[in-house]
Scaffold this motif. Structure first.
Motif, PDB file in Angstrom:
ATOM      1  N   THR A   1      29.640 -24.030   2.181  1.00 19.37           N
ATOM      2  CA  THR A   1      28.759 -22.866   2.088  1.00 19.37           C
ATOM      3  C   THR A   1      27.290 -23.218   2.261  1.00 19.37           C
ATOM      4  OG1 THR A   1      30.360 -21.837   0.605  1.00 19.37           O
ATOM      5  CG2 THR A   1      28.163 -20.879   0.669  1.00 19.37           C
ATOM      6  N   ARG A   2      26.785 -24.127   1.463  1.00 16.15           N
ATOM      7  CA  ARG A   2      25.354 -24.423   1.515  1.00 16.15           C
ATOM      8  C   ARG A   2      24.954 -25.053   2.848  1.00 16.15           C
ATOM      9  NH1 ARG A   2      22.706 -23.440  -3.091  1.00 16.15           N
ATOM     10  NH2 ARG A   2      23.981 -23.078  -4.946  1.00 16.15           N
ATOM     11  N   ALA A   3      25.810 -25.923   3.373  1.00 17.73           N
ATOM     12  CA  ALA A   3      25.501 -26.567   4.652  1.00 17.73           C
ATOM     13  C   ALA A   3      25.488 -25.539   5.783  1.00 17.73           C
ATOM     14  CB  ALA A   3      26.518 -27.663   4.940  1.00 17.73           C
ATOM     15  N   THR A   4      26.393 -24.576   5.738  1.00 16.52           N
ATOM     16  CA  THR A   4      26.457 -23.562   6.793  1.00 16.52           C
ATOM     17  C   THR A   4      25.222 -22.679   6.779  1.00 16.52           C
ATOM     18  OG1 THR A   4      28.877 -23.546   6.694  1.00 16.52           O
ATOM     19  CG2 THR A   4      27.821 -21.642   7.716  1.00 16.52           C
ATOM     20  N   PHE A   5      24.763 -22.290   5.602  1.00 20.20           N
ATOM     21  CA  PHE A   5      23.561 -21.461   5.529  1.00 20.20           C
ATOM     22  C   PHE A   5      22.297 -22.267   5.817  1.00 20.20           C
ATOM     23  CE2 PHE A   5      26.153 -18.536   2.747  1.00 20.20           C
ATOM     24  CZ  PHE A   5      26.188 -17.514   3.682  1.00 20.20           C
ATOM     25  N   ALA A   6      22.338 -23.567   5.539  1.00 18.12           N
ATOM     26  CA  ALA A   6      21.159 -24.399   5.825  1.00 18.12           C
ATOM     27  C   ALA A   6      20.994 -24.623   7.317  1.00 18.12           C
ATOM     28  CB  ALA A   6      21.283 -25.738   5.101  1.00 18.12           C
ATOM     29  N   ARG A   7      22.125 -24.712   8.049  1.00 18.89           N
ATOM     30  CA  ARG A   7      22.065 -24.953   9.495  1.00 18.89           C
ATOM     31  C   ARG A   7      22.990 -23.972  10.220  1.00 18.89           C
ATOM     32  NH1 ARG A   7      20.863 -30.992  11.428  1.00 18.89           N
ATOM     33  NH2 ARG A   7      19.165 -31.458   9.996  1.00 18.89           N
ATOM     34  N   PRO A   8      22.660 -22.698  10.218  1.00 18.45           N
ATOM     35  CA  PRO A   8      23.512 -21.702  10.860  1.00 18.45           C
ATOM     36  C   PRO A   8      23.555 -21.874  12.365  1.00 18.45           C
ATOM     37  CG  PRO A   8      21.424 -20.722  10.247  1.00 18.45           C
ATOM     38  CD  PRO A   8      21.434 -22.103   9.667  1.00 18.45           C
ATOM     39  N   ARG A   9      24.658 -21.438  12.957  1.00 16.55           N
ATOM     40  CA  ARG A   9      24.816 -21.535  14.410  1.00 16.55           C
ATOM     41  C   ARG A   9      24.911 -20.166  15.087  1.00 16.55           C
ATOM     42  NH1 ARG A   9      26.881 -26.363  12.544  1.00 16.55           N
ATOM     43  NH2 ARG A   9      26.615 -28.162  13.941  1.00 16.55           N
TER      44      ARG A   9
ATOM     45  N   VAL B   1      20.353 -34.986  24.155  1.00 17.24           N
ATOM     46  CA  VAL B   1      19.618 -34.318  25.230  1.00 17.24           C
ATOM     47  C   VAL B   1      20.608 -33.625  26.175  1.00 17.24           C
ATOM     48  CG1 VAL B   1      18.097 -34.694  27.218  1.00 17.24           C
ATOM     49  CG2 VAL B   1      17.678 -35.905  25.071  1.00 17.24           C
ATOM     50  N   HIS B   2      20.271 -32.397  26.544  1.00 20.75           N
ATOM     51  CA  HIS B   2      21.066 -31.525  27.423  1.00 20.75           C
ATOM     52  C   HIS B   2      22.177 -30.778  26.677  1.00 20.75           C
ATOM     53  CE1 HIS B   2      18.828 -33.276  30.657  1.00 20.75           C
ATOM     54  NE2 HIS B   2      19.453 -34.446  30.603  1.00 20.75           N
ATOM     55  N   ASP B   3      22.378 -31.061  25.384  1.00 20.34           N
ATOM     56  CA  ASP B   3      23.349 -30.289  24.609  1.00 20.34           C
ATOM     57  C   ASP B   3      22.864 -28.854  24.436  1.00 20.34           C
ATOM     58  OD1 ASP B   3      25.157 -32.297  24.204  1.00 20.34           O
ATOM     59  OD2 ASP B   3      24.613 -32.703  22.112  1.00 20.34           O
ATOM     60  N   ARG B   4      23.836 -27.956  24.300  1.00 16.58           N
ATOM     61  CA  ARG B   4      23.513 -26.586  23.905  1.00 16.58           C
ATOM     62  C   ARG B   4      23.185 -26.611  22.407  1.00 16.58           C
ATOM     63  NH1 ARG B   4      21.807 -21.944  26.170  1.00 16.58           N
ATOM     64  NH2 ARG B   4      22.338 -20.175  24.868  1.00 16.58           N
ATOM     65  N   VAL B   5      22.041 -26.028  22.000  1.00 18.67           N
ATOM     66  CA  VAL B   5      21.595 -26.145  20.617  1.00 18.67           C
ATOM     67  C   VAL B   5      21.090 -24.809  20.081  1.00 18.67           C
ATOM     68  CG1 VAL B   5      20.982 -28.594  20.792  1.00 18.67           C
ATOM     69  CG2 VAL B   5      19.270 -26.843  21.356  1.00 18.67           C
ATOM     70  N   VAL B   6      20.954 -24.776  18.756  1.00 20.08           N
ATOM     71  CA  VAL B   6      20.266 -23.675  18.079  1.00 20.08           C
ATOM     72  C   VAL B   6      19.154 -24.294  17.245  1.00 20.08           C
ATOM     73  CG1 VAL B   6      22.255 -22.142  18.021  1.00 20.08           C
ATOM     74  CG2 VAL B   6      21.859 -23.706  16.106  1.00 20.08           C
ATOM     75  N   ALA B   7      18.056 -23.593  17.156  1.00 22.29           N
ATOM     76  CA  ALA B   7      16.942 -24.013  16.315  1.00 22.29           C
ATOM     77  C   ALA B   7      16.728 -22.967  15.233  1.00 22.29           C
ATOM     78  CB  ALA B   7      15.663 -24.170  17.143  1.00 22.29           C
ATOM     79  N   THR B   8      16.497 -23.426  14.011  1.00 25.55           N
ATOM     80  CA  THR B   8      16.218 -22.516  12.910  1.00 25.55           C
ATOM     81  C   THR B   8      14.886 -22.887  12.268  1.00 25.55           C
ATOM     82  OG1 THR B   8      17.518 -23.902  11.403  1.00 25.55           O
ATOM     83  CG2 THR B   8      18.614 -21.991  12.384  1.00 25.55           C
ATOM     84  N   VAL B   9      14.192 -21.860  11.788  1.00 28.35           N
ATOM     85  CA  VAL B   9      12.914 -22.067  11.111  1.00 28.35           C
ATOM     86  C   VAL B   9      12.726 -20.930  10.111  1.00 28.35           C
ATOM     87  CG1 VAL B   9      11.649 -20.862  12.936  1.00 28.35           C
ATOM     88  CG2 VAL B   9      10.440 -22.452  11.415  1.00 28.35           C
ATOM     89  N   ARG B  10      12.227 -21.252   8.938  1.00 27.48           N
ATOM     90  CA  ARG B  10      11.993 -20.251   7.911  1.00 27.48           C
ATOM     91  C   ARG B  10      10.839 -19.336   8.316  1.00 27.48           C
ATOM     92  NH1 ARG B  10       9.620 -22.287   4.044  1.00 27.48           N
ATOM     93  NH2 ARG B  10      10.060 -20.671   2.498  1.00 27.48           N
ATOM     94  N   PRO B  11      10.958 -18.023   8.076  1.00 21.95           N
ATOM     95  CA  PRO B  11       9.832 -17.128   8.361  1.00 21.95           C
ATOM     96  C   PRO B  11       8.551 -17.533   7.637  1.00 21.95           C
ATOM     97  CG  PRO B  11      11.817 -15.844   8.028  1.00 21.95           C
ATOM     98  CD  PRO B  11      12.167 -17.259   7.666  1.00 21.95           C
ATOM     99  N   GLY B  12       8.693 -18.155   6.464  1.00 16.94           N
ATOM    100  CA  GLY B  12       7.521 -18.596   5.729  1.00 16.94           C
ATOM    101  C   GLY B  12       6.806 -19.767   6.366  1.00 16.94           C
TER     102      GLY B  12
END
Length: 349
Positions: free
Chosen positions: A218-226, A266-277
């Motif tokens: 749970t915590r890992a999934t919310f910390a790095r959502p895809r 490099v060249h992998d399909r990725v997602v980036a996450t960043v806190r609104p704050g």
């Protein structure tokens, strides 16, 4: 494994495979129409899939493969379901309601009532034993419903948004009750509330259009959502693109740098996450060395406690009211959302 499940239901576009270990609580999340309630219905025996099989503690719930038609009726599955509506029998006392499950399994009245009193004590509702459901508050009725579900000694407990109908002042108490009684029990909880998942679940599964699109601790999934849905629940911005040596290039062609460790090559399909704050907002013409920015139009300004969420269709920032005022920010403005490399997390998609 306690539950091994695989099923398809073409009319609802559902095709799901999952396993739940003994003593594990799994949270199932997803937008409306994703298939969450259909999943619970198939496990409980209220919805029949077109094909598939499911076993619970070694007993067959259904086996529809190869034209065979083996189907265990709901009452014989060892599954209890708790919904947002307590659905207590109005003509029975609280004690009789809780004892009903044990009585339906053939136990005598005295033994069934002993079990009922035990579970009423577990949910701190002993003093309600002689009341009728009409005399209970919403929170009291839900505690009784939890006791009734557990008094049946189910192999698997299904919880379908059990807190969604409760007052915000009552929900934390019921959440604490569930946390206590679910220890070492096998359960699946459908919820829209990230707090329910974080508090109660060992693992989370995210559904979209009848498929599992994301799962993990749970915590890992919310910390790095895809997925965007999970990122939204976690309160994070999410951008998709291709990994570069210094970060990523988004699907919109924007270069984003990151100095945080990543599992992506490099060249992998990725997602980036960043806190609104961690996002700043500047005029569209402003450039700052060492940071990246995303040009976007402000859609709205949403008060969130002591902060204002400045939202666009791409990314959001949480700013102090003074920052919003100093920037004369308003819907329709074209601005730059500023990202610092040390705040951007990049994960393989």
């Amino acid at each position: 494994m306690t539950l091994v499940f695989s099923a398809t239901l073409d009319a609802r576009g559902v095709a799901l495979d999952l396993e739940v270990a003994r003593g594990e609580t799994v949270a199932v999340l997803g937008p409306n129409g994703a298939g969450k309630s259909t999943l619970l219905g198939m496990i409980a025996g209220l919805v029949q899939p077109d094909a598939g099989h499911a076993d619970l503690d070694g007993a067959v719930l259904f086996d529809l493969a190869g034209g065979r038609g083996r189907w265990t009726p709901p009452h014989a599955r060892g599954v209890s379901t708790l919904t947002q509506d307590a659905d207590l029998f109005p003509h029975l006392s609280v004690l009789e309601n809780v004892a009903f499950g044990a009585r339906s399994k053939g136990l005598g009245r005295r033994r069934a009532q002993e079990i009922a009193r035990h579970w009423l004590d577990e949910v701190e509702a002993t003093e309600l034993a002689q009341r009728r459901p009409s005399e209970l508050s919403g929170g009291q009725a839900q505690r009784v419903a939890i006791a009734r579900a557990l008094a049946a000694d189910p192999h698997l407990l299904l919880l379908d948004e059990p807190l969604s109908a409760l007052d915000v002042a009552v929900a934390p108490t019921i959440r604490r009750t569930l946390l206590r009684v679910l220890r070492e029990r096998t359960a699946i909880i459908v919820t829209h509330d990230v707090l329910d998942a974080l508090t109660l679940a060992d693992r989370v599964i995210v559904l979209s259009e009848g498929r599992i699109v994301e799962e993990g601790p749970t915590r890992a999934t919310f910390a790095r959502p895809r997925t965007g849905f999970t990122a939204g629940l976690a309160g994070l911005n999410l951008l998709t693109g291709i990994r570069t040596a210094e970060g990523m290039i988004t699907d919109a062609g924007i270069v984003i740098r990151s100095t945080l460790p990543t599992d992506a090559a490099v060249h992998d399909r990725v997602v980036a996450t960043v806190r609104p704050g961690d996002v700043a907002v500047a005029s569209a013409a402003t450039t700052t060395p060492g940071v990246d920015r995303i040009l976007a139009t402000v859609l709205d300004l949403e008060p969130r406690g002591d902060l204002i969420r400045v939202r666009s269709d791409t990314i959001s920032a949480d700013l102090a009211p003074a920052e919003v005022a100093d920037g004369d920010l308003e819907p329709g403005m074209r601005v730059g959302y500023v990202l610092r490399p040390e705040t951007v997390t990049i994960t393989r998609a």
